[in-house]
Design an enzyme around this catalytic site. Structure first.
Site, short mmCIF file in Angstrom:
data_model
loop_
_atom_site.label_atom_id
_atom_site.label_comp_id
_atom_site.label_asym_id
_atom_site.label_seq_id
_atom_site.Cartn_x
_atom_site.Cartn_y
_atom_site.Cartn_z
N TYR A 1 0.84 -1.20 0.00
CA TYR A 1 0.00 0.00 0.00
C TYR A 1 0.88 1.25 0.00
O TYR A 1 2.04 1.22 0.42
CB TYR A 1 -0.96 0.03 1.19
CG TYR A 1 -0.32 0.27 2.54
CD1 TYR A 1 -0.17 1.56 3.05
CD2 TYR A 1 0.13 -0.79 3.32
CE1 TYR A 1 0.41 1.80 4.29
CE2 TYR A 1 0.71 -0.57 4.57
CZ TYR A 1 0.84 0.72 5.04
OH TYR A 1 1.43 0.94 6.27
N CYS A 2 0.31 2.35 -0.50
CA CYS A 2 0.94 3.67 -0.41
C CYS A 2 -0.08 4.62 0.19
O CYS A 2 -0.94 4.19 0.98
CB CYS A 2 1.45 4.14 -1.77
SG CYS A 2 0.18 4.32 -3.05
N TRP A 3 -0.04 5.89 -0.13
CA TRP A 3 -0.94 6.87 0.49
C TRP A 3 -2.38 6.69 0.02
O TRP A 3 -3.30 6.53 0.81
CB TRP A 3 -0.45 8.28 0.19
CG TRP A 3 -1.36 9.37 0.69
CD1 TRP A 3 -2.11 10.23 -0.06
CD2 TRP A 3 -1.62 9.72 2.06
NE1 TRP A 3 -2.80 11.09 0.75
CE2 TRP A 3 -2.53 10.80 2.06
CE3 TRP A 3 -1.17 9.23 3.28
CZ2 TRP A 3 -3.00 11.39 3.21
CZ3 TRP A 3 -1.64 9.82 4.45
CH2 TRP A 3 -2.54 10.88 4.41
N SER B 1 2.23 2.37 -5.00
CA SER B 1 1.96 0.96 -4.70
C SER B 1 1.64 0.18 -5.96
O SER B 1 1.99 -1.00 -6.07
CB SER B 1 0.79 0.85 -3.70
OG SER B 1 -0.38 1.43 -4.22
N TYR C 1 -3.28 3.74 2.35
CA TYR C 1 -3.33 4.05 3.78
C TYR C 1 -4.59 4.81 4.15
O TYR C 1 -5.16 4.62 5.23
CB TYR C 1 -2.09 4.87 4.18
CG TYR C 1 -2.20 5.49 5.55
CD1 TYR C 1 -1.94 4.75 6.70
CD2 TYR C 1 -2.60 6.83 5.70
CE1 TYR C 1 -2.06 5.32 7.97
CE2 TYR C 1 -2.72 7.40 6.95
CZ TYR C 1 -2.45 6.64 8.08
OH TYR C 1 -2.59 7.20 9.33
#
Length: 353
Positions: free
Chosen positions: A94-96, A102, A123
């Site tokens: 995952y990323c932001w 991601s 996130y």
């Protein structure tokens, strides 16, 4: 297809081998999915460079720079952190927002042959679930464990959990003992990280059993108990420990050994009470500390500072309460007392039902 998270407890049952946070180190440090490792595809300075180029040059040039940096960092992770992973390894990324960072890293992992997936919404989707969980109703009936300072409430909760009780250890989650003297090694998590830890505990509660929680204020060190849990705590029945002052003083001398053995820290903490007590009282406490009169200092602090505040707060409350008396808080006495607490908690909830 990206994985859509629908509950805080979902990650615990999906069976991923590793959860990977590909955001920058500073983003990860503020908060992350509990248990996730950080393999950033853009370092903090690289992320800043890409953002500046996006604003000052063009989105195309920013994406090209970002792609080059992500590729370089992904290669480094493949050669270092992920070098020992076998073909059956199954990561979740995952990323932001669950977008480019991601997406790019997940694609690389999938091309290697790993069964990689990414979190839809990144996130931010996890954070929304956390906020909903900690601010919503508590699934299990809450029972508060109350008692004046030095009543060994946290240790008794831990003993009760060992004996099978359902417990939320707020001080453990906050890494703080809840008083002016309560700082712990390693420091406290951020508010977001504290809420993430708490959300997972709340999601795992058995609604058919009571849950014991220590009677805290709404603030534990620098973190704040979320409003949903705080409302449940304020409305909950209480088990109040009644322990002689001498036993509490002996317990505090043992439990706060790290503070006692750090003379400058102890002196500084006592000095911070100067706005609440006269110079004569502060000087007396400082002298006790300097002479190593730890139990006498603990007893005096409780009588003059902590106990009056507990009694004032208790006088404003109304509701069910059972008083549990004990003469000793010695280590060997705690397991039996914890069993007594858990039995009383179950009886209290059944009586309410």
């Amino acid at each position: 297809m990206a994985l859509e998270l629908t509950s805080v407890g979902q990650l615990a049952v999906l069976g991923f081998d590793t959860i990977i946070d590909v955001r920058s180190p500073s983003e990860y440090a503020e908060d992350h999915v509990p248990g996730a490792i950080n393999l950033p595809v853009l370092a903090d300075d690289e992320r800043a460079r890409v953002g500046t180029m996006y604003k000052q040059v063009s989105s195309f040039d920013a994406r090209r720079l970002g792609a080059a940096l992500v590729a370089r960092n992904a290669a480094h992770h493949l050669e270092e952190a992920l070098a020992d992973k076998g073909g059956a390894w199954r990561p979740l990324v995952y990323c932001w927002r669950g977008g480019q960072r991601s997406g790019a890293f997940t694609t690389v992992l999938q091309q290697v042959g790993w069964r990689a997936e990414r979190i839809d919404g990144g996130y931010k989707s996890w954070r929304r679930l956390v906020v909903d969980q900690v601010n919503g109703p508590v699934a299990a009936p809450v029972v508060m464990l109350d008692g004046n300072t030095g009543s060994a409430k946290t240790d008794l909760l831990i003993e009760a959990a060992r004996a099978g009780a359902q417990v939320i250890d707020l001080e453990g989650l906050a890494n703080h003992r809840g008083s002016l003297f309560g700082a712990m090694p390693g420091g406290q998590p951020s508010q977001k990280a504290f809420e993430g830890r708490l959300a997972r505990v709340l999601a795992a509660l058995d609604p058919t059993r009571p849950v014991l929680i220590e009677a805290e204020s709404s603030r534990i060190g620098e973190v704040v108990v979320p409003r949903g849990l705080w409302a449940a705590m304020c409305a909950a029945p209480r088990l109040r420990l009644a322990v002689p002052l001498s036993a509490r003083a002996a317990y505090l001398a043992r439990a706060y050994r790290d503070v006692v053995e750090d003379a400058p820290r102890l002196a500084d903490t006592i000095s911070r009470l100067r706005r609440l007590h006269g110079a004569e009282v502060i000087d007396r406490w400082q002298q006790m500390a300097a002479l190593g009169e730890v139990e006498a200092l603990a007893a005096d602090l409780m009588q003059a500072h902590y106990d009056p505040r507990y009694e004032k707060s208790r006088a404003r409350r109304a509701g069910d309460e059972i008083v549990l008396e004990t003469e000793s808080l010695a280590i060997e006495a705690l397991p039996a007392m914890a069993t007594k607490i858990w039995t009383a908690a179950q009886s209290l909830v059944q009586g309410r039902g």
